[in-house]
Design a protein around this motif. Structure first.
Motif, short mmCIF file in Angstrom:
data_model
loop_
_atom_site.label_atom_id
_atom_site.label_comp_id
_atom_site.label_asym_id
_atom_site.label_seq_id
_atom_site.Cartn_x
_atom_site.Cartn_y
_atom_site.Cartn_z
N ASP A 50 75.78 87.36 137.46
CA ASP A 50 75.90 87.25 136.05
C ASP A 50 74.66 87.54 135.08
O ASP A 50 74.63 88.27 133.95
CB ASP A 50 76.39 85.80 135.57
CG ASP A 50 77.60 85.51 135.86
OD1 ASP A 50 78.80 86.60 136.36
OD2 ASP A 50 78.18 84.30 135.86
N ALA A 51 73.53 87.22 135.99
CA ALA A 51 72.30 87.68 135.32
C ALA A 51 72.06 89.09 135.34
O ALA A 51 71.46 89.63 134.33
CB ALA A 51 71.37 87.01 135.96
N LEU A 52 72.35 89.67 136.34
CA LEU A 52 72.25 91.19 136.33
C LEU A 52 73.05 91.89 135.18
O LEU A 52 72.63 92.88 134.76
CB LEU A 52 72.85 91.65 137.67
CG LEU A 52 72.53 93.14 138.15
CD1 LEU A 52 70.87 93.47 138.08
CD2 LEU A 52 73.01 93.57 139.67
N VAL A 53 74.50 91.50 135.08
CA VAL A 53 75.26 92.16 134.04
C VAL A 53 74.52 91.93 132.66
O VAL A 53 74.46 92.76 131.88
CB VAL A 53 76.73 91.48 134.26
CG1 VAL A 53 77.46 91.83 132.74
CG2 VAL A 53 77.32 91.83 135.30
N ALA A 54 73.77 90.51 132.47
CA ALA A 54 73.32 90.53 131.25
C ALA A 54 72.15 91.29 130.95
O ALA A 54 72.03 91.90 129.92
CB ALA A 54 73.06 88.65 131.39
N ARG A 55 71.55 91.47 132.01
CA ARG A 55 70.08 92.21 131.80
C ARG A 55 70.60 93.90 131.68
O ARG A 55 69.91 94.55 130.89
CB ARG A 55 69.33 92.20 133.11
CG ARG A 55 68.57 90.85 133.12
CD ARG A 55 66.87 91.26 133.02
NE ARG A 55 66.52 90.03 132.75
CZ ARG A 55 65.54 89.39 133.44
NH1 ARG A 55 65.40 89.61 134.68
NH2 ARG A 55 64.62 88.23 133.10
N LYS A 56 71.44 94.05 132.40
CA LYS A 56 72.06 95.78 132.20
C LYS A 56 72.56 95.85 130.80
O LYS A 56 72.42 96.94 130.42
CB LYS A 56 72.99 96.04 133.19
CG LYS A 56 72.55 96.18 134.68
CD LYS A 56 73.64 96.70 135.70
CE LYS A 56 73.07 97.15 137.05
NZ LYS A 56 73.95 97.40 137.91
N GLY A 62 68.91 98.47 124.41
CA GLY A 62 67.36 98.75 124.02
C GLY A 62 66.76 97.44 123.86
O GLY A 62 65.70 97.50 123.23
N LYS A 63 67.30 96.29 124.40
CA LYS A 63 66.66 95.23 124.31
C LYS A 63 66.21 94.47 125.62
O LYS A 63 66.32 95.05 126.85
CB LYS A 63 67.56 93.90 123.62
CG LYS A 63 68.01 94.39 122.30
CD LYS A 63 69.07 93.19 121.82
CE LYS A 63 69.68 93.79 120.36
NZ LYS A 63 70.48 92.53 120.03
N TYR A 64 65.39 93.61 125.58
CA TYR A 64 64.84 92.92 126.94
C TYR A 64 64.99 91.56 126.82
O TYR A 64 65.15 90.62 125.76
CB TYR A 64 63.37 93.01 127.20
CG TYR A 64 62.81 92.40 128.23
CD1 TYR A 64 63.14 93.02 129.56
CD2 TYR A 64 62.06 91.13 128.07
CE1 TYR A 64 62.39 92.27 130.68
CE2 TYR A 64 61.53 90.66 129.14
CZ TYR A 64 61.79 91.20 130.57
OH TYR A 64 61.32 90.46 131.56
N VAL A 65 65.68 90.92 127.91
CA VAL A 65 66.33 89.30 127.84
C VAL A 65 65.04 88.58 128.73
O VAL A 65 64.92 89.18 129.86
CB VAL A 65 67.51 89.20 128.59
CG1 VAL A 65 67.79 87.80 128.52
CG2 VAL A 65 68.42 89.96 127.82
N THR A 66 64.45 87.82 128.29
CA THR A 66 63.29 87.27 128.99
C THR A 66 63.87 86.35 130.02
O THR A 66 65.14 85.81 129.84
CB THR A 66 62.31 86.28 127.98
OG1 THR A 66 63.12 85.29 127.53
CG2 THR A 66 61.73 87.19 127.00
N ASP A 67 63.25 85.76 130.92
CA ASP A 67 63.72 84.74 131.90
C ASP A 67 64.40 83.52 131.26
O ASP A 67 65.39 82.99 131.73
CB ASP A 67 62.65 84.45 133.01
CG ASP A 67 62.41 85.67 133.85
OD1 ASP A 67 63.07 86.74 134.05
OD2 ASP A 67 61.15 85.73 134.39
N VAL A 68 63.45 83.08 130.25
CA VAL A 68 63.94 81.76 129.75
C VAL A 68 65.15 81.92 128.90
O VAL A 68 66.11 81.33 128.99
CB VAL A 68 62.78 81.39 128.91
CG1 VAL A 68 63.13 80.27 127.84
CG2 VAL A 68 61.55 81.17 129.45
N GLU A 69 65.35 83.12 128.22
CA GLU A 69 66.42 83.39 127.57
C GLU A 69 67.91 83.54 128.44
O GLU A 69 68.75 82.94 128.20
CB GLU A 69 66.58 84.63 126.52
CG GLU A 69 65.50 84.19 125.40
CD GLU A 69 65.08 85.90 124.69
OE1 GLU A 69 64.65 85.64 123.64
OE2 GLU A 69 65.43 87.00 125.39
N LEU A 70 67.31 84.25 129.53
CA LEU A 70 68.54 84.48 130.38
C LEU A 70 68.87 83.12 131.07
O LEU A 70 70.06 82.72 131.03
CB LEU A 70 68.05 85.33 131.52
CG LEU A 70 68.99 85.96 132.35
CD1 LEU A 70 70.22 86.56 131.77
CD2 LEU A 70 68.41 86.89 133.57
#
Length: 83
Positions: A50-56, A62-70
């Motif tokens: 799930d985290a991998l899909v969210a990051r992709k 063109g956005k970056y998801v921080t570890d905290v947000e994720l």
């Protein structure tokens, strides 16, 4: 004088001794523990995927998801699944 790979200890008579310590053992869990481990690793796999899909998806736009947000998003999603 012994020269080999691994940790070496120098002793008073200027001899170098090569120490190789290794322990090889295998654990055989009981059926109950095996089921618990399977469940835990299965959950970890789902969360990772799930985290991998969210990051992709974020990267695609063109956005970056921080570890905290994720972490917060996955925690909210997980809580919503089990209610």
């Amino acid at each position: 004088m012994l020269l080999a790979k691994g940790p070496k200890i120098s002793v008073p008579d200027a001899t170098i001794i090569d120490l190789r310590l290794r322990y090889n053992f295998r654990r055989h869990p009981t059926p109950g523990r095996q089921q618990s481990l399977s469940r835990a690793f299965g959950c970890a796999r789902v969360v990772f995927n799930d985290a991998l899909v969210a990051r992709k998806c974020a990267y695609k736009y063109g956005k970056y998801v921080t570890d905290v947000e994720l972490s917060q998003a996955l925690t909210r999603e997980g809580a919503a699944r089990f209610q």
